[in-house]
Design an enzyme around this catalytic site. Structure first.
Site, short mmCIF file in Angstrom:
data_model
loop_
_atom_site.label_atom_id
_atom_site.label_comp_id
_atom_site.label_asym_id
_atom_site.label_seq_id
_atom_site.Cartn_x
_atom_site.Cartn_y
_atom_site.Cartn_z
N CYS A 16 9.43 1.78 3.56
CA CYS A 16 10.33 0.69 3.93
C CYS A 16 11.75 1.21 4.13
CB CYS A 16 10.32 -0.39 2.86
SG CYS A 16 11.03 0.22 1.34
N PHE B 276 0.81 -1.23 0.00
CA PHE B 276 0.00 0.00 0.00
C PHE B 276 0.84 1.26 0.00
CE2 PHE B 276 0.82 -0.14 4.59
CZ PHE B 276 0.98 1.20 4.88
N GLU C 142 -4.94 -3.75 -1.96
CA GLU C 142 -6.39 -3.49 -1.94
C GLU C 142 -6.73 -2.24 -1.12
OE1 GLU C 142 -4.61 -5.78 -0.52
OE2 GLU C 142 -5.58 -6.77 1.19
N LYS D 165 -1.13 -7.12 -9.28
CA LYS D 165 -2.10 -7.25 -8.18
C LYS D 165 -1.70 -6.20 -7.15
CE LYS D 165 -3.09 -8.39 -4.49
NZ LYS D 165 -3.52 -7.39 -3.46
N GLU E 38 8.84 -4.12 13.05
CA GLU E 38 8.71 -3.01 12.11
C GLU E 38 7.39 -2.32 12.45
OE1 GLU E 38 7.67 -3.93 8.01
OE2 GLU E 38 8.81 -2.20 7.32
N SER F 39 5.35 -6.93 3.31
CA SER F 39 5.91 -7.25 4.63
C SER F 39 6.68 -8.58 4.57
CB SER F 39 4.77 -7.33 5.65
OG SER F 39 3.85 -8.32 5.23
#
Ligand code: NAD
Length: 503
Positions: free
Chosen positions: A290, A158, A185, A182, A388, A235
């Site tokens: 990240c 995301f 969402e 993909k 994290e 992740s």
């Protein structure tokens, strides 16, 4: 008469298959929010296995013609894509702000960094140049060529809904593959925007497809026999799962995972500069990067001065709706994620850490906001250190020596980015030599490589052996072939059953 309050419009977000929008028949979908208001703005379709297959079939059909398209024509198309993305970057940035929450200037930065990868791909004729050896043996020439894999897929997180897909589709398409994306969402609209832009630029239908969805769509991608390679960013637990499942199904896979990035500050560093960098890299994009700095390793007696300098800067960070030009930091992506991040602040004192600035205070009622938070005395055995957090929570850990600081970084299970702040070139060079991480900053807090290098971490930050974009991206999306060629004089032809030897 009672006032009628209009319900906010909720837009349906479908797939993109074979050059057009296709609605799902799964009956399954998920909500998309504007994180600044907390209101639902979209409902994204979730694909069935059959819908993923339809996207793969569209990509498979488009592959032969796209593969055969000359490099000159591919480069020309990439220049057009580059121009369109550049012209319409503000439109893309607004989509990012409204679904992700990051501030407009940061969203523009995301599009611009993605654009650099597209620009790199404009050079695809040069990037695919191979080797040629004349007269390797008498009358024999040898040359290498790189060819596309076929249908390849990308599964994205995301936090960079435009840029991370660009890291994948741009080199994949430039190399002659066709693509199924993909996206996350949580903020899927940027990928539909991309699909429409690529069509407008002239990309043939079926070359780029988008399937919306959740684990069902991901598993269908990982198990599909006609997908040759999968790129993943997300992740660590899902990256590991994607890598293991994709490779078990015979696919090439690069799966980039999470991170816990340390910024070491040595006693000789410019403290004001280090504090500016820590605040920028810790709270930019609300820490949902990240490459965000999440742990500051303060060496020797620098800790108190550095903590004071960071504490002084925090109240000046303007938190608000990303579309407000004065905002410097927006909300987190969802209410659940905001609450999870806040739980680390809640639990920090119980673990023995000190909450220096508590970002749970003074947040607006609406939206998924959390203000910049600073923890001190954070230790490796605490969850606030080990996990994290992926939010605007910066921790300080105190160590006595450079050696101790490097050991902490190297003992972390992650190895994405790291940075050192010092005025000593010799120590910085030693750090570059010692440290176990894929991307290293020397007085640079977020060392995201430029597009003509490659991006990727070590250890649990990357499963697979190819980093993304740059030369390793080209390598990932192609496979090599070596041709040994002879144009003999028929007069010299004879049967020879011996093993071919060079002469
Ligand atoms: P995520 O792992 O939750 O989701 C990533 C993708 O995997 C999404 O498309 C999602 O739909 C899918 N997914 C989620 N759960 C799944 C499951 N159980 N099975 C199959 N698929 C699943 O990550 P996120 O929250 O969207 O993104 C944030 C994470 O991404 C952070 O950990 C961050 O560090 C990481 N990230 C890493 C890099 C990098 O370059 N290393 C870059 C950006 C983000």
């Amino acid at each position: 008469m009672a006032e009628t309050v209009e319900a906010p419009a909720v837009t349906r977000i479908p797939h993109w298959i074979g050059g057009r929008r296709v609605e799902s028949s799964s009956g399954r979908s998920g909500p998309v929010f504007n994180p600044a208001s907390g209101r639902q703005t979209g409902e994204v379709d979730f694909a069935t296995v059959e819908e993923v297959d339809a996207a793969v079939q569209a990509a498979k059909q488009a592959f032969p013609a796209w593969r055969a398209t000359s490099l000159a024509k591919k480069a020309e198309l990439f220049f057009r894509i580059r121009e369109l993305v550049h012209e319409r970057r503000e439109e893309a940035a607004e989509i990012l702000v409204r679904e992700h929450g990051k501030v407009f200037s940061d969203a523009l930065g995301e599009v611009t960094r993605g654009l650099e990868v597209i620009e790199y791909c404009c050079g695809i004729p040069t990037l695919l140049k191979s080797e040629f050896t004349e007269q390797a043996s008498t009358g024999i020439d040898v040359y290498s060529i790189r060819q596309p894999l076929g249908v390849v897929a990308g599964i994205t997180p995301f936090n960079f809904p435009a840029m991370v897909p660009m890291w994948m589709w741009a080199p994949a398409l430039a190399c002659g593959n066709t693509f199924v994306l993909k996206p996350s969402e949580k903020d899927p609209s940027a990928s539909l925007w991309t699909a429409e832009l690529l069509k407008e630029a002239g990309l043939p239908d079926g070359v780029f497809n988008v399937v919306m969805g959740d684990k069902v769509a991901v598993d269908a991608v990982l198990e599909h026999p006609e997908i040759a390679a999968v790129s993943f960013v997300g992740s660590t637990p899902i990256a590991r799962y994607v890598y293991e499942t994709a490779t078990a199904h015979g696919k090439r896979c690069q799966a980039l995972g999470g991170a816990k990035n340390h910024m070491i500050v040595l006693p000789d560093a410019d403290v004001a500069m280090a504090a500016d960098a820590a605040v920028s890299a810790g709270y930019g994009s609300a820490g949902e990067r990240c490459m965000a700095v999440s742990m500051i390793v303060a060496v020797g007696d620098v800790a108190d001065e550095l903590r004071a300098a960071i504490e002084e800067r925090i109240p000046k960070v303007k938190v608000g709706d990303g579309m407000d030009p004065s905002s410097e930091m927006g909300p987190l992506v969802t209410r659940e994620h905001r609450d999870k991040v806040a739980s680390y602040v809640e639990n920090a004192p119980g673990e023995g850490a000190t909450v220096v600035v508590d970002g749970r205070e003074g947040v607006p009622d609406e939206g998924f906001f959390l203000n910049p938070t600073l923890l001190d005395d954070v230790k490796p055995e605490m969850k606030a250190y080990a996990d994290e957090i992926f939010g605007p929570v910066l921790g300080i850990t105190r160590v006595a020596t450079y050696e101790e600081a490097v050991r902490l970084v190297n003992e972390s299970p992650y190895g994405n980015g790291t940075a050192i702040f010092t005025r000593d070139g010799g120590v910085a060079r030693q750090f570059q030599f010692d440290v176990q991480a894929g991307m290293v900053g020397i007085n640079v807090p977020i060392p995201v490589p430029v597009a003509y290098y490659s991006f990727g971490g070590w250890k649990a930050s990357l499963f697979g052996d190819r980093h993304v974009y740059g030369p390793e991206g080209i390598d990932f999306y192609t496979r090599g072939k070596v041709v040994t060629s002879r144009w003999p004089d028929p007069a010299t032809s004879k049967v020879d059953l011996g093993f071919p030897q060079t002469r």
